[in-house]
Design an enzyme around this catalytic site. Sequence first.
Site, mmCIF file in Angstrom:
data_model
loop_
_atom_site.group_PDB
_atom_site.id
_atom_site.type_symbol
_atom_site.label_atom_id
_atom_site.label_comp_id
_atom_site.label_asym_id
_atom_site.label_seq_id
_atom_site.Cartn_x
_atom_site.Cartn_y
_atom_site.Cartn_z
ATOM 1 C CD GLU A 152 87.614 91.004 23.474
ATOM 2 O OE1 GLU A 152 88.752 90.513 23.452
ATOM 3 O OE2 GLU A 152 86.654 90.433 24.024
ATOM 4 C CD GLU A 167 83.113 89.591 22.875
ATOM 5 O OE1 GLU A 167 83.787 89.202 23.866
ATOM 6 O OE2 GLU A 167 83.605 89.754 21.756
#
Length: 453
Positions: A158, A352
């Site tokens: 991320e 994810e």
Amino acid sequence: MPSNFFWGNSVSSMQTEGAWNIDGKGLSVYDVRPETDKTSNWQVAIDEYHRYQEDLDLLKAMNLNMYRIQISWSRVNPTGDGEFNAAGIEFYDRLVNAMLRKGITPMICLYHFDMPLVLAKQENGFISRKTVAAFVRFAKKIIDHFADRVKYWLTFNEQNLYLTSASFRISGYLKGNKTLSEMYTIFHHTILAHAMIANYLHQKDASLKIGGMTAYTGVYPLSCRPADVMAVRKLQEFQFDNLNEIFVNGHYSTEVWHFITEKKLSVEITDSDLKIIATSKVDFLAFYYRSEVLDASKLTDKIAPNLYAEVASENNPFLEKSEWDWTIDPLGFRNILTALYNRYRLPVFPVENGIGLRETWNGKDAIADNQRIAYHRDHIKAMKDAMFIDGVKVLGYLGWGLIDIPSSQGNMEKRYGTVYVDRGNHELRTMRRIPKKSFYWFKSLLEKNGDEL
């Protein structure tokens, strides 16, 4: 679905492994974070260090064929930039080799927020170029060791979060005034490290694949007011498009670069840095997904565009949400997949995806997590629409924490898994793994590679 499509599980080391102080592991910043009344500490997690064979058996029984793991930097290099720990590397040898024996493809992520404590204390984490050099050294060691067995790689989890306030929590930053210049410096250093690692990996073996990952948030304007639409565009540019431009085309976005110079931010960006970034390319775009709404009336000229969501985000009244205010938006998921592929023409990979729910086990029956089944069913259907209607090339679909793990804040009661782990925030209990109803749903679905949806 394509025969080479990946269905899998995605985790981080500090949320799974435990074993925080054995076999030569050094401390990370997470190892010393105390528990609270609503969160656990990070010292045991789900004890996958000792139970990985059992967990891999469960993943295989679900018919999953990929497992995205993270290599703990401080497990393999206790001080972050000293001697490497053979016992730590041997653990990942055992884990990766066990995956391969079971027909599970490994993906390795190199950094998931758990900075070695020594580097955090000595260098203040990624605000220092010495940390960049240490991380690249660590990454090269891991690539050299595992490249013969691991084809798919990520540098940072991320990575767009380093241009948010979370940057100071996830970068190893321990002291300072948390200024905008410091935030942009940390962001730039992670970009530089990513570029150096991507270049090294491709030079080592052109068949290896590396992705650039964002925590992608689909952002809707609160209304059709031009101010709301403008705020969404600027947030999108600073939080997502800028990073994807760097990943794919090797340069900062024009608007972000202008902001850095016009605001006279104290960020050292050298010509050498820009040349390294310019030569770096990713092979796929990876992301974690959610959506939100932006209300421009909450913004002022003093707020940097990359921070708009922290000030002006709203829940979407047209969508259901979880107890933790995370909206359920499968159509938005399709929109993101299609928009990314249309713009960048690279394969996309949601690595994810999942929903956190509060669950308890009665000691005998499988937890009937119908909401989780519906969540994944609807998102997989939306992904297939992106593929077969919109023409998007998608590499796979990885669920987040398909065996229960502590959440990113350390809350064991926010459960994402299809397998229940019998522990709470403050009680380890039996640590037994108990499949939920969603486990058997995935098992059945993937027997036919997801084609029945």
